[in-house]
Design an enzyme around this catalytic site. Structure first.
Site, mmCIF file in Angstrom:
data_model
loop_
_atom_site.group_PDB
_atom_site.id
_atom_site.type_symbol
_atom_site.label_atom_id
_atom_site.label_comp_id
_atom_site.label_asym_id
_atom_site.label_seq_id
_atom_site.Cartn_x
_atom_site.Cartn_y
_atom_site.Cartn_z
ATOM 1 N N ASP A 173 0.831 -1.210 0.000
ATOM 2 C CA ASP A 173 0.000 0.000 0.000
ATOM 3 C C ASP A 173 0.872 1.269 0.000
ATOM 4 O OD1 ASP A 173 -2.014 -1.926 0.439
ATOM 5 O OD2 ASP A 173 -1.865 -1.662 2.611
ATOM 6 N N GLU A 193 -11.352 -0.521 -3.670
ATOM 7 C CA GLU A 193 -10.619 0.101 -2.568
ATOM 8 C C GLU A 193 -9.392 0.825 -3.109
ATOM 9 O OE1 GLU A 193 -9.550 -3.163 -0.019
ATOM 10 O OE2 GLU A 193 -7.816 -3.736 -1.245
ATOM 11 N N ASP A 245 16.853 9.585 -39.378
ATOM 12 C CA ASP A 245 16.214 8.280 -39.228
ATOM 13 C C ASP A 245 16.905 7.424 -38.167
ATOM 14 O OD1 ASP A 245 14.492 9.015 -41.226
ATOM 15 O OD2 ASP A 245 15.412 7.768 -42.785
#
Length: 482
Positions: free
Chosen positions: A49, A225, A476
């Site tokens: 978390d 949540e 390029d």
């Protein structure tokens, strides 16, 4: 009139001659507003978390859930990577009895009106599942040494299971978003939002903006949540986590106009599919409960999240301590919506490479052939990790983000994505010298290890290794890392 016509005719002849002789300079794309950033994952072991807050003092502040669920910890560093080795300080410990005595979960740190605030969830010693949201207030310039006081519980409509409070401002208005059990619904948690009267008090009636109804939101548990908000242009995007906290855990997305009433449920649109999921190829499982921060140069949005490096878990996932904090760059599509790609493999994070002369085209693999293309989907087809070269010191190799172990290599001077076969020939073909961009030193060019003077370049949108001899060739062979 006749003189002007002659001048125009001569100018056309000069331009045509330049094209035919290859001396015309290619059109140059603008240097990207969001240049490449690279980090090495994981940032922190056994930290779930995660929340990273970048403050105006030049520090990043990091907090997360610890496996013991018993305390709130903080780290700080001047770089995101620096958080991985920064000293960790415990600033608050659970109560020995009563409320705030168990399951100390999902802290977030914010700086509001001159003070520090930590939002977190906690149970009680006599009922560990009586999870509620609480706030700490810190006084002092450095939150690791601040004086912390408890401001108490955030009160909402119901006295029910509630957690994952996050706060943010949009249009000068401060909001709180969180997850809570609605007693009228047959699920675990839905998402709510409300304006704030002060950093620990909501105002008005909370609005429910999402509930778990889709199949990928209801595996194991019916869960919405961990809301987190990022603003880009005139839109706000709220990620959230869904399903059980095992390999089924994933991120969903809500979208709203930044000028809308965010407390009106109708302002939000839910994406039908998850936007960030487990990926077996990169060995990342259950990515979720994210937050957002910004890169050190302030030019890139960074996704902060946790996951595990394995799929199978013995017992309750909440008792498995090995969720770890990880970061990677958020990319933005042409329509202004976020693309999170896949949770990348452990180690250095990948980059994208846009063409010097075609700003919207990126190097990508398609059926294993390398080319440049716009609007690449999936995103990870255009992401490559620049790692140590297979041929030895001083070289680099470009490893696919979604096919770890596969590298860009040249074969008959065409560039392909192929699995490392372990031969000396492969190592040589897949190794390059990183050079300053041939057409712009702010860019990058890749010179072949075993064919000096030949560079990776696009021609008719496919990639080759060739010797650039004109301005067009050099354009390029020049790319911008993003």
């Amino acid at each position: 009139m006749r003189r002007n016509a002659v001048r125009l005719f001569l100018a056309v002849l000069v331009a045509l001659a330049a094209v035919l002789t290859g001396t015309a300079a290619p059109a140059q794309a603008a240097v990207p507003e969001s240049p490449a950033v690279t980090y090495t994952n994981p940032i922190a072991a056994q930290r779930a978390d995660p929340h990273i807050f970048r403050h105006t003092d030049g520090y990043y502040y990091f907090t997360a859930t610890v496996p013991e669920y018993d305390r709130i910890v903080l780290r700080r560093a001047t770089t995101i990577q620096g958080l991985s080795t920064a000293q960790e300080v415990t600033v608050w410990t659970r109560h020995t009895s009563g409320i705030m005595g168990a399951h100390i979960w999902a802290p977030e740190i914010h700086f509001i009106d001159g003070k520090w605030y930590v939002y977190f969830a906690a149970g009680a010693t006599d009922d560990v599942w009586a999870i509620r949201m609480y706030v700490l207030e810190g006084t002092g310039s450095n939150p690791l040494t601040a004086t912390w006081t408890e401001k108490g519980q955030i009160r909402t409509t119901w006295e029910s299971f509630s957690l994952d409070a996050t706060t943010f401002t949009v249009g000068g208005v401060r909001y709180l978003a969180w997850a809570q059990r609605n007693p009228a619904e047959d699920n675990n948690t839905s998402l709510f939002i409300a304006k704030m009267a002060n950093p620990w008090t909501i105002s008005g009636t909370p609005a429910e903006i999402s509930r778990p109804t889709l199949s990928w939101e209801t595996v194991g548990y019916k869960v919405n949540e961990g809301p987190a908000l990022v603003q880009h242009g005139d839109k706000v995007f709220m990620t959230y986590s869904a399903s059980a906290t095992d390999a089924n855990y994933c991120l969903g997305l809500l979208t709203a106009s930044a000028t809308a009433d965010l407390t009106a449920p109708a302002s939000w649109t839910k994406s039908a599919s998850p936007v960030f999921t487990s990926n077996a190829a990169t060995s990342q499982y259950g990515p979720g409960h994210n937050s957002f921060t910004v890169s050190e140069d302030g030019k890139s949005d960074i996704l902060v999240y946790h996951d595990r490096s394995y799929k199978d878990i013995s017992g309750d996932p909440l008792n498995d301590p090995n969720r770890r904090t990880r970061v990677q760059k958020v990319y933005w599509k042409a329509d202004g919506t976020p693309d999170f790609g896949v949770p990348v493999a452990d180690g250095v994070t990948p980059q994208r490479f846009s063409s010097f002369n075609y700003a919207d085209r990126f190097v990508r693999h398609w059926e294993y052939r390398a080319r440049i293309e716009a609007n690449v989907s999936p995103l990870a087809d255009s992401q490559f990790r620049e790692v140590a070269g297979l041929a030895g010191t001083g070289t680099v190799a470009l490893e696919s983000a979604n096919f770890p172990g596969y590298y860009l290599r040249h074969k008959n001077f065409e560039v392909w994505l192929e699995k490392n076969e372990g031969t000396a020939a492969f190592a040589s073909d897949a190794s390059f010298y990183r050079r300053a961009g041939l057409a712009d030193s702010a860019g990058v060019s890749y010179e072949s290890y075993n064919y000096a003077g030949r560079y990776v370049r696009h021609y008719n949108y496919a990639l080759y290794v060739q010797t650039p001899s004109t301005a067009t060739d050099r354009g390029d062979a020049t790319f911008y890392a993003q």
